[in-house]
Design a protein around this motif. Structure first.
Motif, PDB file in Angstrom:
ATOM      1  N   MET A   1       6.059  44.103  43.533  1.00  0.00           N
ATOM      2  CA  MET A   1       5.808  42.967  42.677  1.00  0.00           C
ATOM      3  C   MET A   1       4.344  42.561  42.826  1.00  0.00           C
ATOM      4  O   MET A   1       3.837  42.404  43.915  1.00  0.00           O
ATOM      5  CB  MET A   1       6.726  41.817  43.079  1.00  0.00           C
ATOM      6  N   SER A   2       3.658  42.396  41.707  1.00  0.00           N
ATOM      7  CA  SER A   2       2.253  42.021  41.773  1.00  0.00           C
ATOM      8  C   SER A   2       2.099  40.518  41.568  1.00  0.00           C
ATOM      9  O   SER A   2       2.986  39.854  41.032  1.00  0.00           O
ATOM     10  CB  SER A   2       1.458  42.782  40.713  1.00  0.00           C
ATOM     11  N   ARG A   3       0.979  40.023  42.011  1.00  0.00           N
ATOM     12  CA  ARG A   3       0.680  38.606  41.882  1.00  0.00           C
ATOM     13  C   ARG A   3       0.004  38.307  40.547  1.00  0.00           C
ATOM     14  O   ARG A   3      -0.809  39.071  40.079  1.00  0.00           O
ATOM     15  CB  ARG A   3      -0.267  38.163  42.995  1.00  0.00           C
ATOM     16  N   THR A   4       0.308  37.164  39.988  1.00  0.00           N
ATOM     17  CA  THR A   4      -0.422  36.662  38.834  1.00  0.00           C
ATOM     18  C   THR A   4      -1.706  36.031  39.360  1.00  0.00           C
ATOM     19  O   THR A   4      -1.672  35.282  40.336  1.00  0.00           O
ATOM     20  CB  THR A   4       0.408  35.603  38.083  1.00  0.00           C
ATOM     21  N   VAL A   5      -2.825  36.333  38.725  1.00  0.00           N
ATOM     22  CA  VAL A   5      -4.118  35.830  39.194  1.00  0.00           C
ATOM     23  C   VAL A   5      -4.599  34.723  38.261  1.00  0.00           C
ATOM     24  O   VAL A   5      -4.719  34.924  37.048  1.00  0.00           O
ATOM     25  CB  VAL A   5      -5.170  36.957  39.267  1.00  0.00           C
ATOM     26  N   TYR A   6      -4.866  33.572  38.837  1.00  0.00           N
ATOM     27  CA  TYR A   6      -5.447  32.433  38.126  1.00  0.00           C
ATOM     28  C   TYR A   6      -6.874  32.249  38.619  1.00  0.00           C
ATOM     29  O   TYR A   6      -7.168  32.496  39.790  1.00  0.00           O
ATOM     30  CB  TYR A   6      -4.641  31.158  38.393  1.00  0.00           C
ATOM     31  N   TRP A   7      -7.746  31.816  37.728  1.00  0.00           N
ATOM     32  CA  TRP A   7      -9.159  31.613  38.057  1.00  0.00           C
ATOM     33  C   TRP A   7      -9.597  30.202  37.685  1.00  0.00           C
ATOM     34  O   TRP A   7      -9.192  29.677  36.653  1.00  0.00           O
ATOM     35  CB  TRP A   7     -10.034  32.571  37.254  1.00  0.00           C
ATOM     36  N   VAL A   8     -10.465  29.625  38.519  1.00  0.00           N
ATOM     37  CA  VAL A   8     -11.244  28.447  38.142  1.00  0.00           C
ATOM     38  C   VAL A   8     -12.666  28.964  38.043  1.00  0.00           C
ATOM     39  O   VAL A   8     -13.248  29.413  39.031  1.00  0.00           O
ATOM     40  CB  VAL A   8     -11.122  27.310  39.179  1.00  0.00           C
ATOM     41  N   SER A   9     -13.213  28.919  36.815  1.00  0.00           N
ATOM     42  CA  SER A   9     -14.507  29.540  36.531  1.00  0.00           C
ATOM     43  C   SER A   9     -15.446  28.558  35.842  1.00  0.00           C
ATOM     44  O   SER A   9     -15.012  27.775  34.987  1.00  0.00           O
ATOM     45  CB  SER A   9     -14.326  30.745  35.611  1.00  0.00           C
ATOM     46  N   PRO A  10     -16.746  28.632  36.167  1.00  0.00           N
ATOM     47  CA  PRO A  10     -17.717  27.771  35.483  1.00  0.00           C
ATOM     48  C   PRO A  10     -17.897  28.220  34.035  1.00  0.00           C
ATOM     49  O   PRO A  10     -17.848  29.409  33.726  1.00  0.00           O
ATOM     50  CB  PRO A  10     -19.001  27.984  36.291  1.00  0.00           C
ATOM     51  N   MET A  11     -18.091  27.242  33.152  1.00  0.00           N
ATOM     52  CA  MET A  11     -18.315  27.567  31.752  1.00  0.00           C
ATOM     53  C   MET A  11     -19.218  26.508  31.113  1.00  0.00           C
ATOM     54  O   MET A  11     -18.759  25.420  30.767  1.00  0.00           O
ATOM     55  CB  MET A  11     -16.974  27.637  31.020  1.00  0.00           C
ATOM     56  N   LEU A  12     -20.500  26.833  31.011  1.00  0.00           N
ATOM     57  CA  LEU A  12     -21.455  25.971  30.314  1.00  0.00           C
ATOM     58  C   LEU A  12     -21.406  24.510  30.762  1.00  0.00           C
ATOM     59  O   LEU A  12     -21.261  23.594  29.955  1.00  0.00           O
ATOM     60  CB  LEU A  12     -21.249  26.059  28.801  1.00  0.00           C
ATOM     61  N   GLY A  13     -21.496  24.282  32.056  1.00  0.00           N
ATOM     62  CA  GLY A  13     -21.535  22.930  32.591  1.00  0.00           C
ATOM     63  C   GLY A  13     -20.174  22.304  32.855  1.00  0.00           C
ATOM     64  O   GLY A  13     -20.100  21.174  33.323  1.00  0.00           O
ATOM     65  N   SER A  14     -19.107  23.002  32.549  1.00  0.00           N
ATOM     66  CA  SER A  14     -17.768  22.503  32.839  1.00  0.00           C
ATOM     67  C   SER A  14     -16.972  23.634  33.492  1.00  0.00           C
ATOM     68  O   SER A  14     -17.551  24.621  33.939  1.00  0.00           O
ATOM     69  CB  SER A  14     -17.097  22.001  31.552  1.00  0.00           C
ATOM     70  N   TRP A  15     -15.639  23.489  33.553  1.00  0.00           N
ATOM     71  CA  TRP A  15     -14.804  24.435  34.292  1.00  0.00           C
ATOM     72  C   TRP A  15     -13.590  24.839  33.476  1.00  0.00           C
ATOM     73  O   TRP A  15     -12.955  23.995  32.846  1.00  0.00           O
ATOM     74  CB  TRP A  15     -14.360  23.816  35.612  1.00  0.00           C
ATOM     75  N   ASP A  16     -13.278  26.125  33.498  1.00  0.00           N
ATOM     76  CA  ASP A  16     -12.105  26.651  32.810  1.00  0.00           C
ATOM     77  C   ASP A  16     -11.067  27.126  33.817  1.00  0.00           C
ATOM     78  O   ASP A  16     -11.416  27.635  34.880  1.00  0.00           O
ATOM     79  CB  ASP A  16     -12.468  27.852  31.932  1.00  0.00           C
ATOM     80  N   VAL A  17      -9.802  26.963  33.463  1.00  0.00           N
ATOM     81  CA  VAL A  17      -8.693  27.562  34.194  1.00  0.00           C
ATOM     82  C   VAL A  17      -8.238  28.732  33.344  1.00  0.00           C
ATOM     83  O   VAL A  17      -7.931  28.563  32.160  1.00  0.00           O
ATOM     84  CB  VAL A  17      -7.544  26.559  34.398  1.00  0.00           C
ATOM     85  N   LYS A  18      -8.205  29.930  33.953  1.00  0.00           N
ATOM     86  CA  LYS A  18      -7.863  31.143  33.208  1.00  0.00           C
ATOM     87  C   LYS A  18      -6.765  31.928  33.896  1.00  0.00           C
ATOM     88  O   LYS A  18      -6.616  31.875  35.116  1.00  0.00           O
ATOM     89  CB  LYS A  18      -9.080  32.070  33.111  1.00  0.00           C
ATOM     90  N   ARG A  19      -6.029  32.670  33.080  1.00  0.00           N
ATOM     91  CA  ARG A  19      -5.094  33.684  33.552  1.00  0.00           C
ATOM     92  C   ARG A  19      -5.426  34.921  32.726  1.00  0.00           C
ATOM     93  O   ARG A  19      -5.210  34.920  31.510  1.00  0.00           O
ATOM     94  CB  ARG A  19      -3.647  33.261  33.345  1.00  0.00           C
ATOM     95  N   GLY A  20      -5.993  35.930  33.374  1.00  0.00           N
ATOM     96  CA  GLY A  20      -6.500  37.085  32.634  1.00  0.00           C
ATOM     97  C   GLY A  20      -7.650  36.638  31.752  1.00  0.00           C
ATOM     98  O   GLY A  20      -8.520  35.891  32.182  1.00  0.00           O
ATOM     99  N   ALA A  21      -7.628  37.036  30.501  1.00  0.00           N
ATOM    100  CA  ALA A  21      -8.680  36.644  29.563  1.00  0.00           C
ATOM    101  C   ALA A  21      -8.358  35.322  28.859  1.00  0.00           C
ATOM    102  O   ALA A  21      -9.206  34.784  28.146  1.00  0.00           O
ATOM    103  CB  ALA A  21      -8.870  37.745  28.524  1.00  0.00           C
ATOM    104  N   ALA A  22      -7.160  34.794  29.061  1.00  0.00           N
ATOM    105  CA  ALA A  22      -6.737  33.576  28.367  1.00  0.00           C
ATOM    106  C   ALA A  22      -7.222  32.321  29.093  1.00  0.00           C
ATOM    107  O   ALA A  22      -7.010  32.161  30.289  1.00  0.00           O
ATOM    108  CB  ALA A  22      -5.221  33.542  28.267  1.00  0.00           C
ATOM    109  N   VAL A  23      -7.876  31.437  28.362  1.00  0.00           N
ATOM    110  CA  VAL A  23      -8.272  30.131  28.897  1.00  0.00           C
ATOM    111  C   VAL A  23      -7.086  29.195  28.723  1.00  0.00           C
ATOM    112  O   VAL A  23      -6.632  28.945  27.602  1.00  0.00           O
ATOM    113  CB  VAL A  23      -9.519  29.583  28.176  1.00  0.00           C
ATOM    114  N   LEU A  24      -6.570  28.692  29.840  1.00  0.00           N
ATOM    115  CA  LEU A  24      -5.389  27.831  29.815  1.00  0.00           C
ATOM    116  C   LEU A  24      -5.749  26.362  29.678  1.00  0.00           C
ATOM    117  O   LEU A  24      -5.000  25.587  29.086  1.00  0.00           O
ATOM    118  CB  LEU A  24      -4.551  28.051  31.070  1.00  0.00           C
ATOM    119  N   SER A  25      -6.889  25.961  30.263  1.00  0.00           N
ATOM    120  CA  SER A  25      -7.343  24.575  30.139  1.00  0.00           C
ATOM    121  C   SER A  25      -8.834  24.500  30.450  1.00  0.00           C
ATOM    122  O   SER A  25      -9.418  25.415  31.030  1.00  0.00           O
ATOM    123  CB  SER A  25      -6.543  23.638  31.056  1.00  0.00           C
TER     124      SER A  25
END
Length: 73
Positions: A1-25
């Motif tokens: 079983m593999s893990r789902t990877v979530y990211w908190v990434s910088p984006m133009l002065g703010s922050w995105d929450v992503k799963r894969g290529a999808a921006v969730l918030s």
């Protein structure tokens, strides 16, 4: 079983929450993005949350759920 990877990434002065290529918030503050991502990752075990710094390097990693690949030894 593999893990789902979530990211908190910088984006133009703010922050995105992503799963894969999808921006969730999108968040103005990093701490809000980390809270939102941690809530998603806890609900989707096993998962990993990777938090980036403003320069894109990895600041920290949080694991949720049992580790499917235990450390050797």
């Amino acid at each position: 079983m593999s893990r789902t990877v979530y990211w908190v990434s910088p984006m133009l002065g703010s922050w995105d929450v992503k799963r894969g290529a999808a921006v969730l918030s999108h968040h103005e503050r990093k701490r809000d993005a980390v809270r939102a991502a941690a809530k998603l990752a806890r609900a989707d075990r096993p998962s990993v949350l990777r938090i980036q710094r403003r320069d894109g390097s990895i600041e920290s990693r949080r694991l949720y759920g049992d580790d499917p690949l235990p450390a050797p030894g």
